[in-house]
Design an enzyme around this catalytic site. Structure first.
Site, short mmCIF file in Angstrom:
data_model
loop_
_atom_site.label_atom_id
_atom_site.label_comp_id
_atom_site.label_asym_id
_atom_site.label_seq_id
_atom_site.Cartn_x
_atom_site.Cartn_y
_atom_site.Cartn_z
CB SER A 148 49.95 46.32 27.09
OG SER A 148 48.45 45.42 26.80
CD GLU A 149 46.83 41.27 29.25
OE1 GLU A 149 45.53 41.19 28.85
OE2 GLU A 149 47.35 42.88 29.40
CG ASN A 150 50.04 44.21 22.94
OD1 ASN A 150 49.17 44.26 25.28
ND2 ASN A 150 50.43 44.36 22.44
CG ASN A 182 47.04 44.38 32.88
OD1 ASN A 182 46.44 44.18 32.22
ND2 ASN A 182 48.03 43.96 31.63
#
Length: 220
Positions: free
Chosen positions: A53-55, A30
């Site tokens: 990616s955390e989205n 990440n």
């Protein structure tokens, strides 16, 4: 403390290249907002590194070229990204389940301060809503197997970012394994900061002057 430099600091591209070259084959990684996003453009050819990616993205590629950006395809920092073959998109709740479940091998984050025991302070303190408060960094710092920081070594006013004890609110305690600054590559060990590489022309004495916490040197 003066911010004047008497040496050649690592450029942003050199910092990103150093980080990218140290990422192991097969790692899920990440990249945080800011400097860490540059790492995507420097992954060595032929090395399998899966960017997360955390989205809700697994399999991000390099930054899109001119007129190539898809306005609907962005990372957690709202910056346009590309996808590699085999990439997948999913709900951000599933993305955070990956993070909290310990499935991310490495997170690269920015920082305001790093304590000598690996404490991380990188809460957003701006009034904008671009990166509200602690954001996903808290989960990443606690859930990723390794946490590396990319940052300038000192603030714009010349104050050290590598400190004995953080003055800002902590994002996570004892989380950081390594720091890539524009002046050095520094491991965080049980005995404190250990310098592994330094910018050209920089002396050990000068680096220590620009660092609040004591440094040990084991250059590679």
């Amino acid at each position: 403390m003066s911010a004047a430099l008497d040496h050649a600091p690592f450029s942003r591209k050199e910092m990103a290249s150093r980080v990218a070259n140290d990422i192991a084959e097969g790692w899920y990684v990440n990249l945080g907002i800011g400097l860490p996003t540059l790492v995507a453009d420097h992954i060595p050819a032929g090395r399998e590194v899966v960017l997360h990616s955390e989205n809700g993205i697994l399999g991000m590629g390099p930054v899109p070229g001119p007129n190539e950006a898809d306005p609907w395809l962005v990372n957690a920092g709202k910056e346009n990204v590309t996808l590699v073959a085999g990439a997948s998109l999913f709900h951000h709740a599933d993305s955070f389940a990956m993070i909290r479940g310990g499935h991310i091998d490495l997170c690269v984050l920015g920082a305001f301060e790093i304590g000598e025991t690996g404490d991380l302070a990188n809460w957003s303190t701006s009034g904008s809503d671009r990166t509200p408060a602690v954001g996903g960094a808290m989960d990443l710092a606690a859930g990723a197997r390794n946490v590396w920081v990319m940052t300038t070594h000192v603030t714009k006013s010349g104050e050290p970012k590598l400190v004995r004890q953080c003055r800002y609110p902590l994002t996570a305690a004892r989380a950081v394994n390594r720091v890539y600054s524009d002046l050095a590559v520094i491991d965080v060990t049980e005995s404190g900061f250990v310098v592994r590489a330094m910018a050209p022309g920089l002396t050990q004495a000068r680096l220590q002057e620009l660092t609040d916490a004591p440094l040990a040197f084991s250059l590679r």
